[in-house]
Write a protein that holds these residues in place. Structure first.
Motif: not given
Length: 533
Positions: A259, A90-92, A94-95
């Motif tokens: 990740y 998720a954070s990968l 989004a970033t």
């Protein structure tokens, strides 16, 4: 000239082979269809966690399910896009965006292939049964909690002068209707096998519920369906080959490697535990390292086809096994049927009511949760019950990999503590005034404190003998403990000798001679002192 006495080789008869295995093939096909239907809403649900489109997740489910089923080491296991991987990526997404996600999935697959080729799957044997119980119970609770969102609606409310969207329970009339239909589906799934097992009860229940929903819709009563859940009409096609558009440099590796590593371990943990669960359910044995390689190949291919990555799904695998799926054909049918539904049966998919799918998942919860664990108190050691509770809680509030690692560590510490208490000495005094301590048990880091407390240095005679014939010295902590006791006797002006060591213990003292101070009596006037003098 052919020897007439030599028996003729049987001809390959495809039709006869199909006839002989008709029941198994039917079970695999029907269970695969059931799984394909159940995969649709779950795959869509994961997209909201990962921040990707529903189509991408559905195509991932098809691709990873297909490749994993072809190369699997555990026939009957279902692989797809999963919540565990969605949380990791998720954070990968989004970033850095989707292209870095695709590159990460490729690297994740390569890492998993390497783990499989190195045959590291054998270490899955160190996972204790209480850890597996905790994992299953925690996962069951997670699946149950995830279904509760289907009983809620989004409502715009005013908070401190601002209009915000909140998730609230349905109006009680709608809630009662949905609960009633869910219970109806669960009852169908439970009762139908009593009359026939030709067609999986879950598949019958979903089809019947869809027909009921369509019928009610014609009278103006709408039941929320897959299209409502996705917020869009599900249509799509086959995924296409795609090379991730990222710079090929160390900076890209620096971004995606953490990740990929975490995702790879999380995926393999869930795959190995799912494999063990299916082994237990079917009384067969899967090939762990082959399955790890299959998961890696599936993710690598998936990354080159624009997928979000995935792993084995225990819930869908249990549905498959309980519906009659036993061979890799069930996984191939599930993946192929899923893509067929997406391409040509979108109208049916969009019309499937969520009540039917929630009912199926609630039956998965009932079948997955180990209800007997609630009656373990007083029947199994409390430390095992503690491990089950810890793993269940961490699975719910953190993630699967953390839960399993914590469970293994806690189990190891409890084992070390309990094993450390099982060490004692038979004390004998000889006519010449010497005293012998015959040690029984395993001497290691967990038992050294109890070992040291066995000796009464102040009251012992001038000559003390440590007999290790019935003891096992396993690590440097044990060597240091023996050296420490030796020094205590030397400081008191007394002789402390060791006799009847195993060859393994002798090598251990020899290798550690620079750090220890002991006297080993080999018999026949041969004395070895460490360190050498």
């Amino acid at each position: 000239m052919r020897d007439k006495k030599q028996p003729k080789q049987e001809k390959f008869r495809p039709m006869q082979l199909l006839k002989d295995n008709k029941g198994a093939i039917r079970g695999d096909v029907l269970s695969g269809l059931t799984v394909a239907l159940a995969l649709i809403p779950e795959s869509i649900a994961f997209t909201f966690v990962a921040g990707v489109s529903p189509i991408l997740s559905l195509q991932t489910a098809f691709m990873i399910g297909l490749v994993a089923a072809i190369f699997t080491g555990r026939p009957g296991m279902i692989s797809s896009s999963t919540a565990a991987i969605a949380v990791v990526i998720a954070s990968l997404v989004a970033t850095h965006g989707l292209e870095y996600l695709f590159a990460m999935v490729v690297l994740m697959g390569v890492i998993q292939i390497i783990i499989g080729l190195l045959k590291l799957g054998k270490y899955a044997r160190i996972i204790p049964y209480p850890v597996m119980l905790g994992f299953l119970n925690g996962l069951s609770i997670l699946i149950f909690i995830a279904q509760l969102d289907q009983f809620k609606i989004n409502q715009v409310v005013e908070v401190n002068g601002n209009m915000v969207t909140q998730s609230v329970w349905m109006p009680w009339t709608d809630l009662a209707v949905m609960i009633g239909f869910v219970l109806f589906i669960m009852a169908m799934i439970h009762i139908i096998p009593k009359f026939t097992k030709v067609i999986p009860s879950s598949l019958i229940a979903i089809v019947v519920m869809t027909l009921i929903a369509v019928g009610l819709g014609s009278f103006g009563m709408h039941l929320r369906n897959v299209q409502d859940f996705a917020g869009m009409e599900i249509v799509g096609g086959l995924p296409g080959f795609h090379i991730p558009q990222v710079p090929l440099n160390f900076e890209t590796l620096r971004i995606i490697t953490p990740y990929a590593f975490i995702g790879g371990l999380v995926g393999l943990t869930e795959a190995v535990l799912t494999l063990q669960v299916i082994d237990e359910m079917t009384n067969t044995r899967g090939r762990t390292n082959k399955e790890i390689i299959a998961q890696g190949l599936a993710n690598t291919v998936n990354g080159f086809f624009g997928g979000m990555g995935g792993d084995a799904m225990i819930g869908q695998s249990i549905i498959n096994i309980k519906s009659g799926g036993r061979h890799r054909l069930s996984g191939l049918v599930a993946a192929s049927a899923l893509m067929f539904f997406i391409m040509f049966g979108s109208a049916f998919i969009n019309a499937i009511p969520l009540t039917g799918l929630v009912g199926v998942m609630f039956m998965v919860v009932v079948g997955t949760f180990k209800w007997e664990s609630l009656r373990y108190k007083g029947k199994v050691p409390m430390q095992d019950i503690l491990v089950v509770i810890i793993v269940s809680a961490i699975t719910i509030f953190a993630d699967l990999a953390t839960a399993v690692i914590t469970g293994v560590v806690v189990s190891a510490l409890i084992f070390a503590w309990e094993k450390g208490k099982v060490i004692y000495a038979n004390v004998e005094e000889s006519d010449n005034g010497s005293k012998t301590y015959k040690i029984n048990g395993t001497l290691f880091f967990g038992s050294v404190l109890n070992f040291k407390e066995l000796f009464d240095v102040e009251s012992d005679p001038d000559e003390v003998i440590l007999d290790l014939k019935y003891a096992k010295v396993t690590d440097y902590s044990a060597v240091e403990a023996i050296s420490s006791v030796t020094k205590r006797y030397e400081e008191s002006g007394k002789t402390f000798k060791i006799v009847r060591l195993s060859d393994e213990c002798k090598r251990m003292f020899h290798n550690a001679n620079a750090f220890t101070s002991v006297i080993i009596d080999e018999g026949e006037d041969e004395i070895i002192e460490y360190p050498y003098v």
